[in-house]
Motif scaffolding. Sequence first.
Motif, PDB file in Angstrom:
ATOM      1  N   ARG A  71       9.994  10.845 -13.587  1.00 40.44           N
ATOM      2  CA  ARG A  71       9.401   9.717 -12.790  1.00 40.44           C
ATOM      3  C   ARG A  71       7.749   9.848 -13.370  1.00 40.44           C
ATOM      4  NH1 ARG A  71      11.934  10.786  -7.034  1.00 40.44           N
ATOM      5  NH2 ARG A  71      14.015   9.922  -7.586  1.00 40.44           N
ATOM      6  N   SER A  72       7.381   8.691 -13.513  1.00 39.01           N
ATOM      7  CA  SER A  72       5.926   8.381 -13.967  1.00 39.01           C
ATOM      8  C   SER A  72       5.113   8.180 -12.646  1.00 39.01           C
ATOM      9  CB  SER A  72       5.630   7.674 -15.016  1.00 39.01           C
ATOM     10  OG  SER A  72       5.937   6.395 -14.648  1.00 39.01           O
ATOM     11  N   THR A  73       3.893   8.485 -12.283  1.00 34.31           N
ATOM     12  CA  THR A  73       3.337   8.115 -11.098  1.00 34.31           C
ATOM     13  C   THR A  73       2.007   7.457 -11.389  1.00 34.31           C
ATOM     14  OG1 THR A  73       2.236  10.059 -10.610  1.00 34.31           O
ATOM     15  CG2 THR A  73       4.620   9.602  -9.467  1.00 34.31           C
ATOM     16  N   GLN A  74       1.392   6.563 -10.743  1.00 31.16           N
ATOM     17  CA  GLN A  74       0.083   5.838 -11.035  1.00 31.16           C
ATOM     18  C   GLN A  74      -0.876   6.036  -9.582  1.00 31.16           C
ATOM     19  OE1 GLN A  74       0.774   1.889 -12.071  1.00 31.16           O
ATOM     20  NE2 GLN A  74       1.199   2.371 -14.190  1.00 31.16           N
ATOM     21  N   THR A  75      -1.775   6.445  -9.844  1.00 29.65           N
ATOM     22  CA  THR A  75      -2.686   6.437  -8.667  1.00 29.65           C
ATOM     23  C   THR A  75      -3.742   5.257  -8.767  1.00 29.65           C
ATOM     24  OG1 THR A  75      -2.806   9.010  -8.820  1.00 29.65           O
ATOM     25  CG2 THR A  75      -4.530   7.611  -7.577  1.00 29.65           C
ATOM     26  N   LEU A  76      -3.713   4.465  -7.720  1.00 33.72           N
ATOM     27  CA  LEU A  76      -4.314   3.105  -7.994  1.00 33.72           C
ATOM     28  C   LEU A  76      -5.420   2.989  -7.020  1.00 33.72           C
ATOM     29  CD1 LEU A  76      -1.332   0.481  -7.871  1.00 33.72           C
ATOM     30  CD2 LEU A  76      -2.583   1.308  -9.832  1.00 33.72           C
ATOM     31  N   SER A  77      -6.495   2.586  -7.450  1.00 37.57           N
ATOM     32  CA  SER A  77      -7.714   2.404  -6.571  1.00 37.57           C
ATOM     33  C   SER A  77      -7.328   1.233  -5.623  1.00 37.57           C
ATOM     34  CB  SER A  77      -9.109   1.924  -7.320  1.00 37.57           C
ATOM     35  OG  SER A  77      -8.915   0.620  -8.021  1.00 37.57           O
ATOM     36  N   PRO A  78      -8.078   1.129  -4.489  1.00 37.20           N
ATOM     37  CA  PRO A  78      -7.710  -0.018  -3.624  1.00 37.20           C
ATOM     38  C   PRO A  78      -8.022  -1.463  -4.220  1.00 37.20           C
ATOM     39  CG  PRO A  78      -9.071   1.565  -2.432  1.00 37.20           C
ATOM     40  CD  PRO A  78      -8.952   2.082  -3.928  1.00 37.20           C
ATOM     41  N   GLU A  79      -8.942  -1.225  -5.153  1.00 38.16           N
ATOM     42  CA  GLU A  79      -9.211  -2.754  -5.889  1.00 38.16           C
ATOM     43  C   GLU A  79      -7.972  -3.094  -6.836  1.00 38.16           C
ATOM     44  OE1 GLU A  79     -11.349  -0.064  -5.915  1.00 38.16           O
ATOM     45  OE2 GLU A  79     -13.000  -0.729  -4.559  1.00 38.16           O
ATOM     46  N   GLN A  80      -7.529  -1.973  -7.550  1.00 39.71           N
ATOM     47  CA  GLN A  80      -6.185  -2.448  -8.388  1.00 39.71           C
ATOM     48  C   GLN A  80      -5.121  -2.758  -7.703  1.00 39.71           C
ATOM     49  OE1 GLN A  80      -6.461   1.557  -9.993  1.00 39.71           O
ATOM     50  NE2 GLN A  80      -6.586   0.787 -12.160  1.00 39.71           N
ATOM     51  N   ARG A  81      -4.828  -1.991  -6.370  1.00 36.77           N
ATOM     52  CA  ARG A  81      -3.744  -2.190  -5.636  1.00 36.77           C
ATOM     53  C   ARG A  81      -3.855  -3.704  -5.082  1.00 36.77           C
ATOM     54  NH1 ARG A  81      -0.596   1.331  -3.677  1.00 36.77           N
ATOM     55  NH2 ARG A  81      -1.959   2.923  -4.007  1.00 36.77           N
ATOM     56  N   ALA A  82      -5.186  -4.226  -4.746  1.00 35.50           N
ATOM     57  CA  ALA A  82      -5.232  -5.643  -4.259  1.00 35.50           C
ATOM     58  C   ALA A  82      -5.154  -6.707  -5.188  1.00 35.50           C
ATOM     59  CB  ALA A  82      -6.720  -5.701  -3.556  1.00 35.50           C
ATOM     60  N   ALA A  83      -5.675  -6.317  -6.575  1.00 36.29           N
ATOM     61  CA  ALA A  83      -5.361  -7.292  -7.648  1.00 36.29           C
ATOM     62  C   ALA A  83      -3.815  -7.360  -7.884  1.00 36.29           C
ATOM     63  CB  ALA A  83      -5.994  -6.718  -8.734  1.00 36.29           C
ATOM     64  N   ARG A  84      -3.251  -6.321  -7.783  1.00 36.94           N
ATOM     65  CA  ARG A  84      -1.769  -6.311  -8.107  1.00 36.94           C
ATOM     66  C   ARG A  84      -0.875  -7.006  -7.002  1.00 36.94           C
ATOM     67  NH1 ARG A  84       0.467  -0.974 -10.981  1.00 36.94           N
ATOM     68  NH2 ARG A  84      -0.987  -1.042 -12.587  1.00 36.94           N
ATOM     69  N   SER A  85      -1.194  -7.235  -5.867  1.00 32.16           N
ATOM     70  CA  SER A  85      -0.937  -7.596  -4.754  1.00 32.16           C
ATOM     71  C   SER A  85      -0.970  -9.172  -4.781  1.00 32.16           C
ATOM     72  CB  SER A  85      -1.357  -7.323  -3.374  1.00 32.16           C
ATOM     73  OG  SER A  85      -1.083  -7.780  -2.381  1.00 32.16           O
ATOM     74  N   GLU A  86      -2.188  -9.348  -5.195  1.00 33.78           N
ATOM     75  CA  GLU A  86      -2.686 -10.897  -5.540  1.00 33.78           C
ATOM     76  C   GLU A  86      -1.828 -11.537  -6.490  1.00 33.78           C
ATOM     77  OE1 GLU A  86      -4.549 -13.161  -3.495  1.00 33.78           O
ATOM     78  OE2 GLU A  86      -4.481 -11.254  -2.306  1.00 33.78           O
ATOM     79  N   ARG A  87      -1.500 -10.791  -7.637  1.00 34.53           N
ATOM     80  CA  ARG A  87      -0.781 -11.250  -8.691  1.00 34.53           C
ATOM     81  C   ARG A  87       0.502 -11.682  -8.314  1.00 34.53           C
ATOM     82  NH1 ARG A  87      -3.088  -8.119 -12.501  1.00 34.53           N
ATOM     83  NH2 ARG A  87      -1.512  -6.370 -12.063  1.00 34.53           N
ATOM     84  N   MET A  88       1.027 -10.545  -7.683  1.00 35.55           N
ATOM     85  CA  MET A  88       2.792 -10.760  -7.062  1.00 35.55           C
ATOM     86  C   MET A  88       2.837 -12.071  -6.120  1.00 35.55           C
ATOM     87  SD  MET A  88       4.776  -8.915  -8.945  1.00 35.55           S
ATOM     88  CE  MET A  88       6.008  -9.339  -7.703  1.00 35.55           C
TER      89      MET A  88
END
Length: 103
Positions: A71-88
């Motif tokens: 398994r690969s894991t990614q640690t996202l910053s709050p900004e990255q998490r928000a950007a991905r959420s908006e994109r989805m």
Amino acid sequence: MIAEERETSITYTDADEQVCIYTCRRPDITALKKKLGQGVTLEREGTYEDGSPFAYFRIPRELFSVSRAVRSTQTLSPEQRAARSERMKGIRNRAQNGDLKAA
């Protein structure tokens, strides 16, 4: 069996068409049994004298991948998490409106 003795071993060579899996870890036995009929074959199972389970499985080589097993894991910053959420959210909205085209 003590924890240090409960193991899962995966064996195959470049010449093998089958991957052999031996395990005496109940979670692995359960996970592999759920995939019976999907290419996974149960060769043998039983219990040791102390009641510990064991099982031997075979899987066609083309269905096994070490890279998928790790398994690969990614640690996202709050900004990255928000950007991905908006994109989805945008993708979901376009899908609901029928605006997505099949690739």
